[in-house]
Design a protein around this motif. Sequence first.
Motif, PDB file in Angstrom:
ATOM      1  N   MET A 621       0.826  -1.208   0.000  1.00  0.00           N
ATOM      2  CA  MET A 621       0.000   0.000   0.000  1.00  0.00           C
ATOM      3  C   MET A 621       0.863   1.262   0.000  1.00  0.00           C
ATOM      4  SD  MET A 621      -3.245  -0.852  -0.054  1.00  0.00           S
ATOM      5  CE  MET A 621      -4.112   0.533   0.629  1.00  0.00           C
ATOM      6  N   GLY A 622       1.940   1.265   0.814  1.00  0.00           N
ATOM      7  CA  GLY A 622       2.818   2.430   0.820  1.00  0.00           C
ATOM      8  C   GLY A 622       3.485   2.648  -0.521  1.00  0.00           C
ATOM      9  N   ALA A 623       3.957   1.544  -1.151  1.00  0.00           N
ATOM     10  CA  ALA A 623       4.591   1.680  -2.459  1.00  0.00           C
ATOM     11  C   ALA A 623       3.592   2.151  -3.514  1.00  0.00           C
ATOM     12  CB  ALA A 623       5.198   0.339  -2.871  1.00  0.00           C
ATOM     13  N   TYR A 624       2.327   1.706  -3.381  1.00  0.00           N
ATOM     14  CA  TYR A 624       1.303   2.135  -4.351  1.00  0.00           C
ATOM     15  C   TYR A 624       1.062   3.647  -4.250  1.00  0.00           C
ATOM     16  CZ  TYR A 624      -3.283   2.638  -6.540  1.00  0.00           C
ATOM     17  OH  TYR A 624      -4.334   3.053  -7.323  1.00  0.00           O
ATOM     18  N   TYR A 625       0.974   4.148  -3.031  1.00  0.00           N
ATOM     19  CA  TYR A 625       0.738   5.586  -2.864  1.00  0.00           C
ATOM     20  C   TYR A 625       1.953   6.391  -3.319  1.00  0.00           C
ATOM     21  CZ  TYR A 625      -3.697   5.067  -0.433  1.00  0.00           C
ATOM     22  OH  TYR A 625      -5.002   4.805  -0.126  1.00  0.00           O
ATOM     23  N   ILE A 626       3.157   5.869  -3.126  1.00  0.00           N
ATOM     24  CA  ILE A 626       4.337   6.558  -3.624  1.00  0.00           C
ATOM     25  C   ILE A 626       4.319   6.600  -5.144  1.00  0.00           C
ATOM     26  CG2 ILE A 626       6.848   6.383  -3.843  1.00  0.00           C
ATOM     27  CD1 ILE A 626       5.982   7.494  -1.181  1.00  0.00           C
ATOM     28  N   GLU A 627       3.933   5.476  -5.751  1.00  0.00           N
ATOM     29  CA  GLU A 627       3.901   5.396  -7.207  1.00  0.00           C
ATOM     30  C   GLU A 627       2.858   6.339  -7.790  1.00  0.00           C
ATOM     31  OE1 GLU A 627       3.278   2.002 -10.697  1.00  0.00           O
ATOM     32  OE2 GLU A 627       3.304   1.468  -8.568  1.00  0.00           O
ATOM     33  N   THR A 628       1.727   6.480  -7.113  1.00  0.00           N
ATOM     34  CA  THR A 628       0.668   7.365  -7.590  1.00  0.00           C
ATOM     35  C   THR A 628       0.833   8.801  -7.088  1.00  0.00           C
ATOM     36  OG1 THR A 628      -0.705   6.641  -5.718  1.00  0.00           O
ATOM     37  CG2 THR A 628      -1.010   5.507  -7.832  1.00  0.00           C
ATOM     38  N   GLY A 789      12.852   5.324  -4.476  1.00  0.00           N
ATOM     39  CA  GLY A 789      12.962   5.689  -5.874  1.00  0.00           C
ATOM     40  C   GLY A 789      12.866   7.188  -6.082  1.00  0.00           C
ATOM     41  N   GLY A 790      13.046   7.596  -7.329  1.00  0.00           N
ATOM     42  CA  GLY A 790      13.016   9.012  -7.644  1.00  0.00           C
ATOM     43  C   GLY A 790      11.632   9.596  -7.572  1.00  0.00           C
ATOM     44  N   GLY A 791      11.551  10.866  -7.202  1.00  0.00           N
ATOM     45  CA  GLY A 791      10.284  11.549  -7.085  1.00  0.00           C
ATOM     46  C   GLY A 791       9.883  12.212  -8.386  1.00  0.00           C
ATOM     47  N   PRO A 792       8.777  12.913  -8.379  1.00  0.00           N
ATOM     48  CA  PRO A 792       8.336  13.590  -9.601  1.00  0.00           C
ATOM     49  C   PRO A 792       9.271  14.745  -9.968  1.00  0.00           C
ATOM     50  CG  PRO A 792       6.982  14.225  -7.740  1.00  0.00           C
ATOM     51  CD  PRO A 792       7.876  13.124  -7.258  1.00  0.00           C
ATOM     52  N   ALA A 793       9.345  15.060 -11.262  1.00  0.00           N
ATOM     53  CA  ALA A 793      10.227  16.127 -11.742  1.00  0.00           C
ATOM     54  C   ALA A 793       9.751  17.472 -11.230  1.00  0.00           C
ATOM     55  CB  ALA A 793      10.267  16.123 -13.267  1.00  0.00           C
ATOM     56  N   ARG A 794      10.685  18.291 -10.847  1.00  0.00           N
ATOM     57  CA  ARG A 794      10.354  19.611 -10.345  1.00  0.00           C
ATOM     58  C   ARG A 794       9.977  20.534 -11.499  1.00  0.00           C
ATOM     59  NH1 ARG A 794      14.577  21.203  -5.525  1.00  0.00           N
ATOM     60  NH2 ARG A 794      14.096  19.446  -4.149  1.00  0.00           N
ATOM     61  N   PRO A 795       9.274  21.625 -11.248  1.00  0.00           N
ATOM     62  CA  PRO A 795       8.952  22.572 -12.334  1.00  0.00           C
ATOM     63  C   PRO A 795      10.203  23.195 -12.931  1.00  0.00           C
ATOM     64  CG  PRO A 795       8.365  23.477 -10.202  1.00  0.00           C
ATOM     65  CD  PRO A 795       8.697  22.036  -9.977  1.00  0.00           C
ATOM     66  N   LYS A 796      10.076  23.659 -14.156  1.00  0.00           N
ATOM     67  CA  LYS A 796      11.241  24.164 -14.901  1.00  0.00           C
ATOM     68  C   LYS A 796      11.804  25.442 -14.312  1.00  0.00           C
ATOM     69  CE  LYS A 796       9.978  21.988 -19.253  1.00  0.00           C
ATOM     70  NZ  LYS A 796       9.695  22.194 -20.697  1.00  0.00           N
ATOM     71  N   THR A 797      11.052  26.108 -13.468  1.00  0.00           N
ATOM     72  CA  THR A 797      11.579  27.321 -12.846  1.00  0.00           C
ATOM     73  C   THR A 797      12.712  27.005 -11.889  1.00  0.00           C
ATOM     74  OG1 THR A 797       9.858  27.118 -11.181  1.00  0.00           O
ATOM     75  CG2 THR A 797       9.411  28.520 -13.072  1.00  0.00           C
TER      76      THR A 797
END
Length: 818
Positions: A621-628, A789-797
């Motif tokens: 469940m924790g991995a699923y929430y991280i993935e989503t 694992g890696g997180g979502p990409a940060r904004p281009k700013t």
Amino acid sequence: MEPRGNSSSLDDPYSGFDDYEHAYDPQNLANDRSFQQAVARSSHGRRPTTSSLAARAPSSAGISIPQSSYGSVSSYGSRSRAGGRTAAGVRNEPARPMTAVRAAGYTSFANKVQAVEAAKAAETKPADTTEEKCKEMEEKVMDVLKESLFEAEKKHFKEALEKAKEAGRRERAIVKYREQHAMVDSMNLDLTFTVLFNLAQQYMNNDMANEALNTYEIIVKNKMFPNSGRLKVNIGNIYFKKKDFNKAIKHYRMALDQVPSIQKEARIRILNNIGVAFIKMGKYEDALSTFEHCLDEKPDFKTALNLVLTAYCIEDVEKMRESFQKLLDVSLEESDDNKIHDKENVLMNQVLNSDSLKQYERQKRSEAERAILTAAKVISPAIAPDYASGYEWCVETIKQSVHAELATELEMSKAGELLRKGDLEGAIDVLKVFHSQETKIASAAANNLCMIRLLQGGEKLVEAQDYAEQALKLDHYNANTLVNSGNIAYLNGELDKAATLYKEALNNEATCVQALYNLGLVCRQQGNLEAALENFYKLHQILLNNVQVICQLAAIYESLEDTAQAIELYNQVNSLAPFDPSILNRLAAIYDSEGDKTQAFQCHYDSYRYYPSSLKVIEWMGAYYIETQFADKAVNYFEKASIMQPNEIRWQLMMASSHRRAGNYQKALELYRTIHRRFPENIECLKFLVRITSDLGMPEAREYMEKLEKVERVKQLRLQRETDSSQGKRHSANSLTGGGSGSAQLGHGPDSANRPMSLNSLRSSSDQPFAIAQRDMKSADFSYEDPLGGGPARPKTGAKASKREDSFEELDDSMLPQ
């Protein structure tokens, strides 16, 4: 001819021809009173009058009646001196036509006459036709009643109630029809009573207590129904079901007053109901006296058992003993006709042992045995200081009664009760007594001993095998013993022998479900999945909707990679056992392998609700929430896992990483500091601390970098010592075995791949001591890997920060759920 005078001459032959007596003159007969009285007394005077016969007068056809020489007389009227018809004759017959235009006999007067005749016939018609119609209607009501009873016998209570209501409507139509025809005196009260009684019964079958109560009240209040007061028993049962015991006892007593004293069985049943109602109310003394009165009137096993239970409730030891003896004094009536038969005639024996009377006797005997054994099990712990002594008293009492054959079964029950209490040795001692009993009893005792040793396992399997062989010698066709022997072979790893024993047990008893289930398990373990499927499907036909059997079928289909069948069977099991988390886990695993993350999440979520302590489910469940990208929700699951395993650093690292991904850097930093205080030598935690403090520009970054260098240096030294120790062992082993150069052999050894440094760099001359060279720390040594694992990409700013984020974060598969 001329008239002659009144002269008497013998020579004249016609003399006196014209002479007549005036007394015979017809014109004077109407005035002659004597003649009229004589006519009235004759049959001519008793004829119907003209008015009553006018309707049947043939003169309606227009036929003229000739007149006599002494006057005109109508054929059905009275004679008139002036000639012609009387007033009655004229009134009852139509006038003659003046012309011949109208045909004779075709007048409207004939139709009027026929209508009058029909009306008179209807008035004089008997009531037989109406009564026959009522009987036909009553027969239809009886047909509907039969249909209602048949539906109730088939357990179709809703259809039975509809038929009962229809019968009530038809019966009320009959009552109304009789009232309209003034036939109330011949009303069928038995039919009315039957219809109402059946309607009340069907209301009860459909759990409509209030409607049934109203219907019974209608029957009881009607004084025209004989013995309707006895139905107060049914009313009392309704109040008993509604737990209104005071009203129930009241109606039971009112019904008891309606039953005469000669009907003892009915009175005993009502008194038994009163006693049970007293028990429900907690009035055990009144119940005890009621049951004692019932036993004095007519002994019965159920009543005696109620007496024993009531004495147990008041904790009266003497009453319990006395009541148990009264229970044993109740005789079981059996017919001697079926005991005497020819042993050689097998068909005759089969017929005599399977007839309805024999089945009824078996049922009564079974009820008696159940009552005695239940009473013994209940009072045994209460009538003596310990359980064994109380059971011993019950056994001795039974042996002295007419039910002595139940003592053996009670001994077996004693062994089972000792097993439930955990006294294995006591149960074994009881079972060993049966060696001197009959063959089947000794075989059953040996089988139970085999089962006990089998459950103990280990070294006791040898004794279990001995007991199994002993039981088979006494009764080779005992399927239970064969199953236990197969279980012993299964535990010893002899799968073929176990399968053979299971098949033999099935040959002796085709409905032995334990043998069939175990045979399916053996076939599955041997890899014969088709045979396992066949066995489990046979068992599924016997034990419909059994959870364990369906789970085995689903697991076999899962092994065959038939996921559609496996999912369908697991869903079926989930409907039968919706609170079983293991079934939901299997479903979730299949959905996850199929790539259906939504269904897998739902199954894991339901499993977590029913069993929140499963670490595998929490990790998924924790991995699923991280993935989503719902890291804040994953924190809750990793936090619960860290509470369950406080010494496992992995959950705390995942929790801190989830905080960092959610943007809670301050919480993540505090948690990393806490982890570092508890686990100061953890390199991953130090790497996270170096990275976060460096990103935030905190002065603590240098301190954590120094700690990280120190910890890595210590780790490197430890690895070198382990490598050197293992290398020294290999050198000594090669020297003892006469091996050649260690560099050529150790380089190809099994541990060479796991060695962090090459052997050439660690080799030194024999005359110089071993020394560790200083290692320069580079920037790459301070990098770390996120366990989630890696997180979502940060904004281009924030491009600068984004580059640095991508430069160090990689997915560590060892920290993610498997």
